[in-house]
Design a protein around this motif. Structure first.
Motif, PDB file in Angstrom:
ATOM      1  N   ARG A 193       0.809  -1.227   0.000  1.00 14.88           N
ATOM      2  CA  ARG A 193       0.000   0.000   0.000  1.00 14.88           C
ATOM      3  C   ARG A 193       0.837   1.269   0.000  1.00 14.88           C
ATOM      4  N   SER A 194       2.172   1.126   0.148  1.00 17.07           N
ATOM      5  CA  SER A 194       3.006   2.335   0.190  1.00 17.07           C
ATOM      6  C   SER A 194       2.903   3.105  -1.126  1.00 17.07           C
ATOM      7  N   HIS A 195       2.484   2.408  -2.186  1.00 17.23           N
ATOM      8  CA  HIS A 195       2.364   3.080  -3.488  1.00 17.23           C
ATOM      9  C   HIS A 195       1.202   4.068  -3.526  1.00 17.23           C
ATOM     10  N   LEU A 196       0.343   4.033  -2.506  1.00 19.70           N
ATOM     11  CA  LEU A 196      -0.915   4.790  -2.596  1.00 19.70           C
ATOM     12  C   LEU A 196      -0.880   6.137  -1.902  1.00 19.70           C
ATOM     13  N   LYS A 197       0.270   6.488  -1.322  1.00 19.61           N
ATOM     14  CA  LYS A 197       0.322   7.708  -0.498  1.00 19.61           C
ATOM     15  C   LYS A 197      -0.365   8.903  -1.150  1.00 19.61           C
ATOM     16  N   ARG A 198      -0.101   9.098  -2.425  1.00 18.44           N
ATOM     17  CA  ARG A 198      -0.600  10.285  -3.127  1.00 18.44           C
ATOM     18  C   ARG A 198      -2.136  10.377  -3.106  1.00 18.44           C
ATOM     19  N   TRP A 199      -2.810   9.226  -3.083  1.00 17.19           N
ATOM     20  CA  TRP A 199      -4.274   9.245  -3.233  1.00 17.19           C
ATOM     21  C   TRP A 199      -5.014   8.911  -1.941  1.00 17.19           C
ATOM     22  N   LEU A 200      -4.250   8.795  -0.853  1.00 17.51           N
ATOM     23  CA  LEU A 200      -4.821   8.333   0.418  1.00 17.51           C
ATOM     24  C   LEU A 200      -6.096   9.087   0.802  1.00 17.51           C
ATOM     25  N   GLN A 201      -6.067  10.383   0.596  1.00 15.23           N
ATOM     26  CA  GLN A 201      -7.211  11.190   1.018  1.00 15.23           C
ATOM     27  C   GLN A 201      -8.474  10.927   0.189  1.00 15.23           C
ATOM     28  N   THR A 202      -8.303  10.236  -0.908  1.00 15.72           N
ATOM     29  CA  THR A 202      -9.496   9.965  -1.735  1.00 15.72           C
ATOM     30  C   THR A 202     -10.190   8.670  -1.298  1.00 15.72           C
ATOM     31  N   TYR A 203      -9.496   7.826  -0.522  1.00 14.60           N
ATOM     32  CA  TYR A 203     -10.100   6.545  -0.126  1.00 14.60           C
ATOM     33  C   TYR A 203     -10.921   6.706   1.138  1.00 14.60           C
ATOM     34  N   LYS A 204     -11.972   7.479   1.044  1.00 15.53           N
ATOM     35  CA  LYS A 204     -12.787   7.728   2.230  1.00 15.53           C
ATOM     36  C   LYS A 204     -14.201   7.216   2.029  1.00 15.53           C
ATOM     37  N   VAL A 205     -14.773   6.685   3.093  1.00 12.80           N
ATOM     38  CA  VAL A 205     -16.131   6.137   3.013  1.00 12.80           C
ATOM     39  C   VAL A 205     -17.073   7.072   3.742  1.00 12.80           C
ATOM     40  N   GLY A 206     -18.156   7.465   3.089  1.00 14.33           N
ATOM     41  CA  GLY A 206     -19.157   8.334   3.714  1.00 14.33           C
ATOM     42  C   GLY A 206     -18.530   9.588   4.290  1.00 14.33           C
ATOM     43  N   LYS A 207     -18.883   9.896   5.536  1.00 19.79           N
ATOM     44  CA  LYS A 207     -18.360  11.141   6.133  1.00 19.79           C
ATOM     45  C   LYS A 207     -17.112  10.889   6.978  1.00 19.79           C
ATOM     46  N   ASP A 208     -16.619   9.664   6.925  1.00 20.49           N
ATOM     47  CA  ASP A 208     -15.458   9.303   7.723  1.00 20.49           C
ATOM     48  C   ASP A 208     -14.244  10.157   7.328  1.00 20.49           C
ATOM     49  N   PRO A 209     -13.611  10.831   8.284  1.00 21.93           N
ATOM     50  CA  PRO A 209     -12.482  11.693   7.913  1.00 21.93           C
ATOM     51  C   PRO A 209     -11.200  10.912   7.582  1.00 21.93           C
ATOM     52  N   SER A 210     -11.106   9.662   8.084  1.00 19.18           N
ATOM     53  CA  SER A 210      -9.849   8.933   7.854  1.00 19.18           C
ATOM     54  C   SER A 210      -9.999   7.995   6.652  1.00 19.18           C
ATOM     55  N   PRO A 211      -8.894   7.739   5.931  1.00 18.32           N
ATOM     56  CA  PRO A 211      -9.012   6.881   4.746  1.00 18.32           C
ATOM     57  C   PRO A 211      -9.332   5.425   5.100  1.00 18.32           C
ATOM     58  N   ALA A 212      -9.927   4.747   4.169  1.00 14.48           N
ATOM     59  CA  ALA A 212     -10.271   3.333   4.361  1.00 14.48           C
ATOM     60  C   ALA A 212      -9.394   2.493   3.435  1.00 14.48           C
ATOM     61  N   THR A 213      -9.190   1.249   3.820  1.00 17.20           N
ATOM     62  CA  THR A 213      -8.519   0.344   2.890  1.00 17.20           C
ATOM     63  C   THR A 213      -9.300  -0.962   2.789  1.00 17.20           C
ATOM     64  N   TYR A 214      -8.946  -1.765   1.801  1.00 12.29           N
ATOM     65  CA  TYR A 214      -9.565  -3.070   1.624  1.00 12.29           C
ATOM     66  C   TYR A 214      -8.578  -4.144   2.048  1.00 12.29           C
ATOM     67  N   ILE A 215      -9.127  -5.266   2.464  1.00  6.98           N
ATOM     68  CA  ILE A 215      -8.282  -6.427   2.799  1.00  6.98           C
ATOM     69  C   ILE A 215      -9.109  -7.662   2.426  1.00  6.98           C
ATOM     70  N   PHE A 216      -8.475  -8.689   1.884  1.00 10.51           N
ATOM     71  CA  PHE A 216      -9.305  -9.879   1.643  1.00 10.51           C
ATOM     72  C   PHE A 216      -8.903 -10.990   2.594  1.00 10.51           C
ATOM     73  N   THR A 217      -9.902 -11.736   3.097  1.00 12.60           N
ATOM     74  CA  THR A 217      -9.592 -12.907   3.925  1.00 12.60           C
ATOM     75  C   THR A 217      -9.784 -14.170   3.084  1.00 12.60           C
ATOM     76  N   SER A 218     -10.492 -14.016   1.971  1.00 17.06           N
ATOM     77  CA  SER A 218     -10.751 -15.186   1.115  1.00 17.06           C
ATOM     78  C   SER A 218     -10.775 -14.753  -0.340  1.00 17.06           C
ATOM     79  N   LEU A 219     -10.587 -15.723  -1.214  1.00 20.57           N
ATOM     80  CA  LEU A 219     -10.719 -15.482  -2.653  1.00 20.57           C
ATOM     81  C   LEU A 219     -11.726 -16.472  -3.204  1.00 20.57           C
ATOM     82  N   GLY A 220     -12.533 -16.027  -4.161  1.00 18.36           N
ATOM     83  CA  GLY A 220     -13.551 -16.914  -4.720  1.00 18.36           C
ATOM     84  C   GLY A 220     -14.795 -16.916  -3.853  1.00 18.36           C
TER      85      GLY A 220
END
Ligand code: B12
Length: 446
Positions: A193-220
């Motif tokens: 995720r270090s590649h994403l620094k530039r866009w961090l502020q865009t990964y926000k959900v709803g009115k949440d002020p802090s950025p969100a990220t995705y994580i997967f626990t399963s595939l398929g």
């Protein structure tokens, strides 16, 4: 070896939004935000090379007036001068991906262009444009690494197993890899995720002020809904990560207060989720979580929902899909309408904000819309989504209906446009769907 990985912009096609009444537009999500986990995994697989990631979705969110796609791509090519360019593909972003490769080839035909991602995996036949050199289907981080190494050593790329070469005389499959790649198990690679620094502020959900990220626990996915691309992408197989590997990743997400699970369904193996959340509380990891949970699963495991809510589960996305048993059967959803009401009670009781999604088929007339509006109106959720049943290429539904498709423009394959003939005049169909978006609790949007 310089490698540039590009996440293409999102498709702007959204007829539901266009036709929706003014007071509904606010609720219709115009964009989904989140990191391109696939590309970040690929970036991590070749981190000992000079690798750069560009998230053009994030870039256009940050700078809506930024130069057009071609100029953006040329600017990064001039600045970085890569020898390999990779792009990730889903159906609706196909043309943008191909435009990127064409621009790359015009800039320097010697750059190796590599296509990967879901659409490459389930529709490799679409990738015949001369600007595409190599297809890397599947979870191909290991294969991509081999390709980069071969390229660096000057070895012919035909020697790399598991890829497809797009040649003037057609597709050429190389040898099968020696071993299957277990992207959730022993071959798991932590997305960088270090590649994403530039866009961090865009990964926000709803009115949440802090950025969100995705994580997967399963595939398929073990379910086989006819409209869904996830289980065809994984050849019906379902892979789960180890609890400790997920804990390890969560511990590295200090920058993110909100974590959205990117699983098709987060609760499949109930024991796994119990164990995961026991470890989350043991480790004192405090985050807000967003998950996809089926309504039947919530009804069968209310104790687990309570436990997850206590550990930070704030938003659940639930594919209700339909208020009619017959439609659920057609979709092979393997559930019953009767679970919807009860699951809403369970989620609400636990203070969870629920996004309930309905799918609208092209055959709906005014009566059907009224019936859906009545049902959704008496089963309100905080966020409600109403999207269009779309034959995503490579799905069972696509194969069932392919002769009836009247619009093959892939940029419309994002659930917000109709590509089949509708029973109602098209404008009326869209207007009706637009109106539905008002049927929800409160004013929150996601
Ligand atoms: C995270 C996610 C997103 C994120 C990030 C995607 C991105 N590229 O920016 C965001 C939130 C932006 C997103 C948006 C959308 N998404 Co989405 N998303 C997902 C989700 C939940 C997980 C994908 C994921 O991260 N998987 C894990 C990673 C590790 O796997 P992967 O991406 O497949 O990558 C691996 C391989 O494919 C390969 N690979 C991938 N790319 C590349 C590139 C190269 C060069 C190489 C070599 C290999 C390679 O290697 C990777 C590592 O193993 C899936 C559903 C699911 N559970 O799978 C839907 C899904 C992919 N999304 C989908 C859709 C439709 C959308 C939207 C169009 C929805 C909408 N209506 O708006 C939007 C598009 C943009 C918009 N309108 O805002 C559909 C795609 C269907 C299709 N056939 O096209 C899916 C399958 C959901 C579904 N059930 O239908 N999405």
């Amino acid at each position: 070896m310089k490698i540039l990985l590009i996440n293409p912009p999102r498709s702007p096609e959204n007829k539901i939004l266009e036709y929706a009444p003014a007071d509904a537009k606010h609720f219709i999500h115009k964009k989904l935000i989140g990191p391109p986990l696939g590309l970040l995994t690929i970036a991590a697989a070749v981190k000992d090379f000079d690798v750069r990631v560009i998230d053009l979705k994030g870039e256009y969110d940050l700078h809506p007036e930024a130069p057009d796609l071609k100029d953006q791509v040329i600017a990064s090519l001039e600045e970085f001068n890569p020898e390999i360019v990779g792009v990730t593909f889903i159906a609706s972003e196909f043309y943008y991906g191909i435009d990127i490769f064409r621009t790359v080839k015009l800039f320097n035909s010697g750059i190796l262009t590599v296509a990967g991602g879901l659409h490459v995996t389930i529709c490799p036949g679409d990738f015949t444009d001369a600007s595409v050199d190599v297809l890397c289907p599947g979870h191909s981080a290991g294969i991509f690494r081999e390709l980069v190494i071969a390229r660096e050593k000057g070895k012919p790329i035909e020697t790399v197993p598991g890829i497809v070469l797009n040649t003037a005389s057609g597709h050429l499959r190389t040898a099968l890899p020696d071993q299957a790649w277990d992207a959730a198990g022993k071959n798991f690679i932590m997305p960088d995720r270090s590649h994403l620094k530039r866009w961090l502020q865009t990964y926000k959900v709803g009115k949440d002020p802090s950025p969100a990220t995705y994580i997967f626990t399963s595939l398929g996915c073990p379910y086989e809904c006819s409209f869904c691309s996830i289980w065809p992408q994984h050849d019906r197989k379902y892979y789960v990560r180890s609890v400790e590997s997920v804990i390890d990743e969560l511990k590295q997400l200090q920058e993110y207060e909100t974590v959205r699970f990117a699983d098709a369904n987060t609760i499949v193996d109930v024991n796994f989720i119990h164990a995961l959340f026991d470890r989350i509380s043991e480790e004192g990891i405090k985050k807000k979580y967003i998950m996809d949970i089926r309504s039947d699963v919530a009804v069968r495991h209310p104790d687990l929902i309570e436990k997850l809510a206590g550990a930070g589960l704030k938003v659940v996305i639930c594919g209700f899909e339909s208020f009619r048993e017959e439609e659920l059967r057609q979709y092979n959803k393997n559930t019953s309408v009767s679970y919807i009401k009860e699951s809403i009670d369970i989620f609400h009781r636990n203070g969870i904000m629920l996004r309930g999604n309905y799918i609208v088929p092209n055959g709906y007339d005014e009566d059907d819309f009224r019936a859906l509006a009545d049902y959704a109106g008496s089963n309100r959720v905080v966020y409600a989504g109403y999207t269009i049943l779309t034959p995503m290429p490579g799905t069972v539904f696509y194969n069932e209906i392919k002769d009836q498709i009247i619009d093959r423009d892939l940029s419309k394959y994002n659930f917000f446009n109709s590509v089949l003939k509708t029973k109602l005049p098209l404008e009326k169909f869209y207007e009706n769907i637009g109106k539905l978006w008002k049927i929800k609790l409160g004013e929150d949007i996601i």
